[in-house]
Scaffold this motif. Structure first.
Motif, PDB file in Angstrom:
ATOM      1  N   VAL A 137     -27.105   5.385 190.444  1.00 16.92           N
ATOM      2  CA  VAL A 137     -26.729   4.899 191.771  1.00 16.92           C
ATOM      3  C   VAL A 137     -25.471   5.608 192.252  1.00 16.92           C
ATOM      4  N   TYR A 138     -25.400   5.789 193.558  1.00 20.84           N
ATOM      5  CA  TYR A 138     -24.191   6.245 194.236  1.00 20.84           C
ATOM      6  C   TYR A 138     -23.806   5.130 195.198  1.00 20.84           C
ATOM      7  N   TYR A 139     -22.675   4.471 194.931  1.00 17.45           N
ATOM      8  CA  TYR A 139     -22.313   3.232 195.616  1.00 17.45           C
ATOM      9  C   TYR A 139     -20.947   3.396 196.272  1.00 17.45           C
ATOM     10  N   HIS A 140     -20.749   2.671 197.377  1.00 13.53           N
ATOM     11  CA  HIS A 140     -19.514   2.797 198.152  1.00 13.53           C
ATOM     12  C   HIS A 140     -18.661   1.534 198.082  1.00 13.53           C
ATOM     13  N   ALA A 141     -17.368   1.731 197.787  1.00 16.03           N
ATOM     14  CA  ALA A 141     -16.377   0.676 197.975  1.00 16.03           C
ATOM     15  C   ALA A 141     -15.446   1.036 199.116  1.00 16.03           C
ATOM     16  N   SER A 142     -15.679   2.194 199.707  1.00 18.16           N
ATOM     17  CA  SER A 142     -14.871   2.722 200.806  1.00 18.16           C
ATOM     18  C   SER A 142     -15.744   3.723 201.543  1.00 18.16           C
ATOM     19  N   TYR A 143     -15.627   3.775 202.880  1.00 11.86           N
ATOM     20  CA  TYR A 143     -16.536   4.661 203.623  1.00 11.86           C
ATOM     21  C   TYR A 143     -15.952   5.050 204.969  1.00 11.86           C
ATOM     22  N   LEU A 144     -16.206   6.307 205.347  1.00  7.78           N
ATOM     23  CA  LEU A 144     -15.877   6.817 206.672  1.00  7.78           C
ATOM     24  C   LEU A 144     -17.183   7.198 207.354  1.00  7.78           C
ATOM     25  N   GLY A 145     -17.534   6.474 208.423  1.00 10.29           N
ATOM     26  CA  GLY A 145     -18.765   6.822 209.121  1.00 10.29           C
ATOM     27  C   GLY A 145     -19.311   5.678 209.940  1.00 10.29           C
ATOM     28  N   LYS A 146     -20.492   5.924 210.520  1.00  4.17           N
ATOM     29  CA  LYS A 146     -21.133   4.950 211.394  1.00  4.17           C
ATOM     30  C   LYS A 146     -21.600   3.743 210.593  1.00  4.17           C
ATOM     31  N   VAL A 181     -34.638  15.364 185.574  1.00  6.38           N
ATOM     32  CA  VAL A 181     -33.509  15.246 186.494  1.00  6.38           C
ATOM     33  C   VAL A 181     -33.287  13.777 186.836  1.00  6.38           C
ATOM     34  N   THR A 182     -32.045  13.340 186.762  1.00  4.54           N
ATOM     35  CA  THR A 182     -31.721  11.956 187.106  1.00  4.54           C
ATOM     36  C   THR A 182     -31.686  11.787 188.619  1.00  4.54           C
ATOM     37  N   ILE A 183     -32.479  10.829 189.126  1.00  2.00           N
ATOM     38  CA  ILE A 183     -32.434  10.505 190.552  1.00  2.00           C
ATOM     39  C   ILE A 183     -31.312   9.498 190.761  1.00  2.00           C
ATOM     40  N   VAL A 184     -30.347   9.854 191.576  1.00  2.00           N
ATOM     41  CA  VAL A 184     -29.211   8.970 191.851  1.00  2.00           C
ATOM     42  C   VAL A 184     -29.427   8.341 193.219  1.00  2.00           C
ATOM     43  N   TRP A 185     -29.843   7.078 193.212  1.00  2.00           N
ATOM     44  CA  TRP A 185     -30.173   6.396 194.467  1.00  2.00           C
ATOM     45  C   TRP A 185     -28.899   5.988 195.204  1.00  2.00           C
ATOM     46  N   PRO A 186     -28.767   6.346 196.481  1.00  2.00           N
ATOM     47  CA  PRO A 186     -27.571   5.974 197.237  1.00  2.00           C
ATOM     48  C   PRO A 186     -27.742   4.628 197.944  1.00  2.00           C
ATOM     49  N   TYR A 243     -25.724  -1.671 200.343  1.00  2.00           N
ATOM     50  CA  TYR A 243     -27.124  -2.054 200.180  1.00  2.00           C
ATOM     51  C   TYR A 243     -27.925  -0.821 199.768  1.00  2.00           C
ATOM     52  N   LEU A 244     -28.471  -0.849 198.564  1.00  2.00           N
ATOM     53  CA  LEU A 244     -29.211   0.294 198.051  1.00  2.00           C
ATOM     54  C   LEU A 244     -30.492   0.500 198.844  1.00  2.00           C
ATOM     55  N   LYS A 245     -30.714   1.732 199.279  1.00  2.00           N
ATOM     56  CA  LYS A 245     -31.817   2.029 200.192  1.00  2.00           C
ATOM     57  C   LYS A 245     -33.156   2.158 199.472  1.00  2.00           C
ATOM     58  N   ARG A 246     -33.120   2.436 198.198  1.00  2.00           N
ATOM     59  CA  ARG A 246     -34.366   2.707 197.487  1.00  2.00           C
ATOM     60  C   ARG A 246     -34.066   2.671 196.003  1.00  2.00           C
ATOM     61  N   LEU A 247     -35.016   2.212 195.208  1.00  2.00           N
ATOM     62  CA  LEU A 247     -34.886   2.250 193.758  1.00  2.00           C
ATOM     63  C   LEU A 247     -36.191   2.740 193.151  1.00  2.00           C
ATOM     64  N   SER A 248     -36.157   2.994 191.864  1.00  2.00           N
ATOM     65  CA  SER A 248     -37.301   3.628 191.212  1.00  2.00           C
ATOM     66  C   SER A 248     -38.524   2.722 191.195  1.00  2.00           C
ATOM     67  N   ALA A 308     -31.953   2.420 186.448  1.00  2.00           N
ATOM     68  CA  ALA A 308     -30.696   3.088 186.827  1.00  2.00           C
ATOM     69  C   ALA A 308     -29.646   2.881 185.736  1.00  2.00           C
ATOM     70  N   ASP A 309     -29.864   3.531 184.597  1.00  2.00           N
ATOM     71  CA  ASP A 309     -28.950   3.397 183.471  1.00  2.00           C
ATOM     72  C   ASP A 309     -28.401   4.744 183.011  1.00  2.00           C
ATOM     73  N   ARG A 310     -28.614   5.783 183.830  1.00  3.18           N
ATOM     74  CA  ARG A 310     -28.182   7.115 183.408  1.00  3.18           C
ATOM     75  C   ARG A 310     -26.858   7.537 184.056  1.00  3.18           C
ATOM     76  N   LEU A 311     -26.658   7.215 185.326  1.00 10.38           N
ATOM     77  CA  LEU A 311     -25.440   7.661 186.008  1.00 10.38           C
ATOM     78  C   LEU A 311     -25.084   6.693 187.128  1.00 10.38           C
ATOM     79  N   TRP A 312     -23.856   6.178 187.099  1.00 12.68           N
ATOM     80  CA  TRP A 312     -23.322   5.347 188.188  1.00 12.68           C
ATOM     81  C   TRP A 312     -22.078   6.037 188.746  1.00 12.68           C
ATOM     82  N   LEU A 313     -22.072   6.226 190.063  1.00 12.70           N
ATOM     83  CA  LEU A 313     -20.947   6.871 190.730  1.00 12.70           C
ATOM     84  C   LEU A 313     -20.452   5.969 191.851  1.00 12.70           C
TER      85      LEU A 313
END
Length: 982
Positions: A416-425, A387-392, A398-403, A452-457
């Motif tokens: 990685v799951y990365y934000h260019a736009s965000y709603l929240g605290k 299973v691919t771990i997708v680090w947010p 700022y990435l919270k954790r990596l392998s 982190a070469d399997r999935l970028w979102l």
């Protein structure tokens, strides 16, 4: 006979060699006439090839027509091939390409077994009646599409020709220079976006403008999204998930359409197995979304979803969170949560193997430990290694954790799951895209280097306003090795200049560099200075004064001036463009730059208005009217955006974004009511008006080593004009104006004639201001010691008014090792550049070691004793919580060392717990400001050292405060002694 162009004289070029336009009229051996007045070009694809190949071929024909006005014929019969033919197809699915490969006419061996690769080759006389064939062959269906669209870009059709109305240069003919090109496999296997439809952009536009019949984000909208993904060499989509939207899989046509574009479908971290619980789960008929009480009900809908989508290419998300991106409804210990989630993931994997009839390790699966799920994972969740771990990231880049070392060996790798736009605290940023490209590269490169070469979102919100981070993200995911910090620094300007003219590159670089620099310290959306989601009573953000100072270091006014400068440049540049270029420029640069300018001017001028009201300045009411103009102008440019191209983007841009935000609203404004004659008042730079009226005024001390100019304001608190006269106490005090008259205020700049000023550490003087019988005085002090001389301290950071300010990128010396190299990072930090202490994947360094890699800054002070040392660093998280490449980390923190000379070492950390107050402040200001109390034995020259601890730390600024540093947001400007003094 046939001839493979370049086979005997050229090696196959891989990677970045691409087809390009030729300017010549004659067609040489290595060139191909794609279109022209005397050219009839045929586009051929096999009827048995994939649907996406047929779609791409038709789109390519449309691209050629958009450039030349000529629409080439698209055929599927070999018998209709012409002298000039473009052969488009997938290896193994195009009979003609397979035949020519067997016959040795195509160098196709390098394609076999590759992921999303393509070959572009020119073949002469390959078949009867065909003089030249331009062959675009893909290793798979997406590889074919990428090869075709690479030529679309070469002829001037941007991937953003529709979504951003990127201009297309018209040409009467198209001649291509064609090297034999074999593309590399993409750096990241799955590369895509999450459309975050929060109901104030994309959804409203689709519902009210683009697809009124559907009244939602449906197939018509998704078709445009899928095409954009293919053109940007992306392959993955997590669709809109919110309740206001119809769920993607509730419209059967959507998944068929996705497959026709060869887009791999997925779902975000909260949506297990492609199921959108936010809008598809019906509590009345399905029960509670609670795995402990309704396991069978949940698993049934998941099984049905996998069954209905099994025929298509998907990445299946393994997940268990609450409804609509909330924490799971398990009010128990972490260990109990681990058990529940483990059971849910086992069940989901069994559903996949049962329905798809494949071993689990042959089914693409992703798991994103987002928010509270990261704690569950860290506390012992056993995740199958395929299973691919997708680090947010922390939603702010700022990435919270990596392998760690063990996780890097997993067959499923990571993503990685990365934000260019965000709603929240602590605050939304949904309006404008302003994440610095250098920050994206710094975070994503270290992720890639740790598997982190399997999935970028990428969370792109409504797509619009995120056009550039979308492009950058996909370009890095496709070919990460094309990038470094120098490339990143100019990448936005390069992208824009390719659209609007390379002659504008320098101006575009100036504008984009300043835009990111200003937004780095505070995003436009956060200029109201309130906290969303954490406010008293009704939860709405309450705007207030910013921390940018109008008193100290000319901080607020410098910001306003710079925004005004780049806003003016953007307008001037747009005025130079052709009419067909302006709509795109408006969207991609003018609106974000002008919007950011107006937002800053509105809030900072409102702050200045309230500040002036406390001083009873006559100019207060004028500032109030200015703020209203800025507010109205925001509405005007937004209406301008929505009315572009006869309303194509109507409803896309909104002044209502965020459910609790009020930063778009008119700020609180004050007024003054004045009567009677003029009243003389004075305020000197550095004075704090909040401390009440002073009996005297004093400018900051003038320093011979930095030779600044300072100002004081003469302002009126009456209705009649104020006439004033100045008189200096000494001829070395230089003021440009000696007398004047003002209805409101005049700013008086003061400098020192260094050829006339006496030598001494406490040279003093004054400027007297009179207006009729009213008198004020401003004290002038000069620090002009006989020693050290300017030559003695040239290049050193010098004490000035009780502080020393250091740009981290301007170190005098560095100590490196084989593992740790110091890298300048342009485009990050408050001073325009920062420095990175080694590669983030390098082993941990002991800051207490006498040989640890470090940066050295030489400074000179006139003080001794304790000093507060403030370091400004990116608020990065630890690379991992365990080990990195077999080396221990600093133990869940991001530590570094700070010392003066050979004194004690302080070890600050940039780490802060997510959603804590410290973290909130850090991400809003993009800086973790840490204080170390150190000691200086004696006045004179010393060396400050920044010692490497956790590699990859990025430092932007250091300030030594001897008691004179004034309150500000960015800290004082650098105090380095300049080489030449006027």
């Amino acid at each position: 006979m046939f001839l493979m162009i370049g086979l005997s004289s050229l090696l196959v070029q891989t990677g970045r060699a691409q087809v390009s336009l030729s300017a010549g009229n004659a067609v040489t051996q290595n060139e191909f006439r794609l279109a022209g007045p005397q050219t009839q070009t045929i586009l051929y694809c096999d009827s048995k090839d994939y649907e996406v190949v047929k779609r791409t071929t038709r789109l390519f024909a449309g691209d050629i027509q958009n450039v030349t006005g000529q629409l080439p014929s698209v055929i599927t019969s070999e018998s209709r091939l012409a002298e000039n033919s473009v052969i488009i197809g997938t290896l193994g699915s195009n009979g003609l390409i397979d035949k020519w490969a067997r016959e040795g006419k195509l160098q196709a061996n390098g394609l076999k077994g590759k992921w999303e690769s393509y070959l572009i080759q020119l073949v002469v006389n390959p078949a009867p009646g065909v003089k030249k064939a331009l062959v675009i062959a893909g290793s798979d269906r997406r590889g074919t599409a990428y090869g075709v669209f690479s030529i679309s870009e070469a002829i001037g059709v941007s991937p953003w020709y529709w979504w951003a109305d990127a201009p297309i240069v018209k040409r009467s003919q198209l001649t291509l220079r064609v090297p034999v090109t074999l593309s590399r496999e993409p750096s990241v296997k799955y590369r895509g976006i999450y459309v975050n439809d929060e109901d104030w952009g994309l959804l409203r536009w689709a519902k009210k403008t683009f697809d009124v019949k559907q009244g939602n984000i449906g197939p018509k909208t998704y078709a445009k999204i899928f095409e954009l993904l293919l053109r940007t060499k992306a392959n993955y989509l997590c669709p809109a998930m919110h309740e206001a939207s119809t769920a993607f899989n509730q419209i059967p046509e959507n998944k068929l359409l996705a497959d026709s574009f060869a887009i791999v479908m997925g779902s975000v971290h909260a949506e297990p197995l492609l199921f959108n619980n936010a809008s598809e789960w019906d509590k009345k008929t399905m029960g509670e979304w609670d795995y402990m009480t309704n396991k069978e009900g949940i698993n049934k809908v998941l099984r049905d979803r996998v069954r209905s989508n099994a025929a298509f290419e998907n990445v299946y998300t393994l997940a268990l969170r609450g409804i609509h991106d909330k924490a799971m409804s398990v009010n128990s210990s972490v260990s109990d949560r681990v058990k529940v989630l483990s059971e849910a993931l086992r069940d989901q994997r069994k559903i996949l193997t049962d329905v798809l009839g494949k071993p689990a390790n042959q089914i693409p699966q992703a798991f994103t430990p987002y928010k509270e799920v990261l704690d569950i994972y860290t506390n012992g969740l056993e995740l199958p290694e395929d299973v691919t771990i997708v680090w947010p990231d922390d939603n702010y880049g700022y990435l919270k954790r990596l392998s760690n070392a063990a996780e890097q060996k997993r067959s499923g790798r990571s993503g990685v799951y990365y934000h260019a736009s965000y709603l929240g605290k602590p605050h939304d940023y949904l309006w404008l895209s302003s994440t610095p490209p250098a920050l994206m590269y710094e975070e994503l490169r270290k992720a890639y280097d740790t598997s982190a070469d399997r999935l970028w979102l990428l969370n792109v919100g409504d797509i619009k306003s995120c056009e550039f981070p979308f492009t950058l993200f996909m370009d890095m995911a496709y070919d990460i090795d094309k990038f470094n910090y120098d490339v990143i620094a100019g990448y936005h300007a390069t992208w824009l200049s390719n659209l609007f003219g390379k002659e504008y590159y320098d101006q575009l670089l100036d504008i984009t560099t300043a835009y990111y620099h200003l937004a780095f310290s505070r995003k436009p959306e956060a200029m109201g200075w309130g906290y969303e989601w954490n406010t008293y009573k009704n939860g709405r953000e309450r705007t207030t004064d910013t921390d940018f100072s109008f008193s100290n270091y000319q901080e607020a006014e410098s910001r306003l001036k710079e925004y005004g400068r780049i806003g003016g440049l953007a307008k001037s540049l747009m005025d130079k463009l052709n009419d067909d270029q302006k709509p795109s420029f408006y969207q991609l640069l003018y609106y974000p730059v002008k919007g950011a300018e107006l937002m800053n001017k509105m809030h900072l001028t409102a702050q200045k208005n309230r500040w002036y009201a406390r001083q009873q300045r006559t100019a207060t009411n004028e500032l109030k009217e200015q703020v209203k103009v800025y507010y109205d102008s925001l509405q005007v440019i937004t209406r301008g955006y929505n009315s572009l191209l006869n309303g194509k983007w109507n409803q896309m841009m909104s002044m209502v974004q965020g459910v609790t935000a009020s930063y778009f609203e008119l700020p609180r404004l004050d007024s003054v009511t004045l009567s009677g004659p003029s009243v003389l008042n004075v305020l000197a730079e550095g004075e704090d008006v909040l401390k009440g009226q002073r009996s005297f005024h004093a400018l900051p001390s003038f320093n011979t080593y930095n030779r600044q100019s300072y100002y004081f304001d003469i302002f009126n608190s009456g209705r009649s004009p104020l006439k004033w006269v100045l008189k200096s106490s000494a001829d070395w005090i230089v003021v440009k104006s000696k007398r004047g008259s003002t209805d409101t205020e005049d700013r008086i700049w003061v400098s020192v004639d260094w050829k006339k000023v006496p030598v001494g550490e406490r040279v003093s003087g004054s400027v007297a201001i009179t207006s009729g019988k009213q008198k004020e005085s401003v004290l002038i002090s000069v620090f002009n010691p006989a020693s050290p001389t300017l030559a003695d301290v040239n290049g050193l950071f010098m004490e000035d008014n009780g502080y020393i300010s250091i740009n981290a990128s301007e170190f005098q010396n560095k100590r490196e090792s084989e593992d740790i190299k110091m890298r300048i990072v342009p485009g990050l930090g408050y001073e325009g550049a920062s420095v990175q202490l080694g590669d983030p994947a390098a082993p941990f360094q002991n800051p207490m070691s006498s040989t640890v890699p470090c940066l050295e800054y030489d400074f000179y002070t006139f003080h001794a004793g304790s000093v507060d040392v403030y370091t400004y660093a990116l608020p990065t998280f630890p690379l991992s919580t365990d080990k990195v490449l077999g080396h221990e980390t600093s133990g869940g923190e991001t530590k570094y060392g700070v010392c003066i000379d050979d004194g004690p070492v302080s070890q600050p950390t940039t780490s802060a717990m997510e959603y804590s107050q410290v973290w909130s402040e850090n991400v809003l200001r993009n800086s973790a400001v840490k204080k170390s109390v150190l000691h200086i034995n004696s006045p004179g020259k010393h060396t400050l050292r920044i010692l490497c601890g956790d590699p990859g730390l990025v430092i932007s600024k250091i300030v030594l405060d001897f008691g004179g540093m004034k309150r500000s947001y960015l800290g004082p400007p650098a105090t380095k002694v300049i080489t030449q003094v006027k």
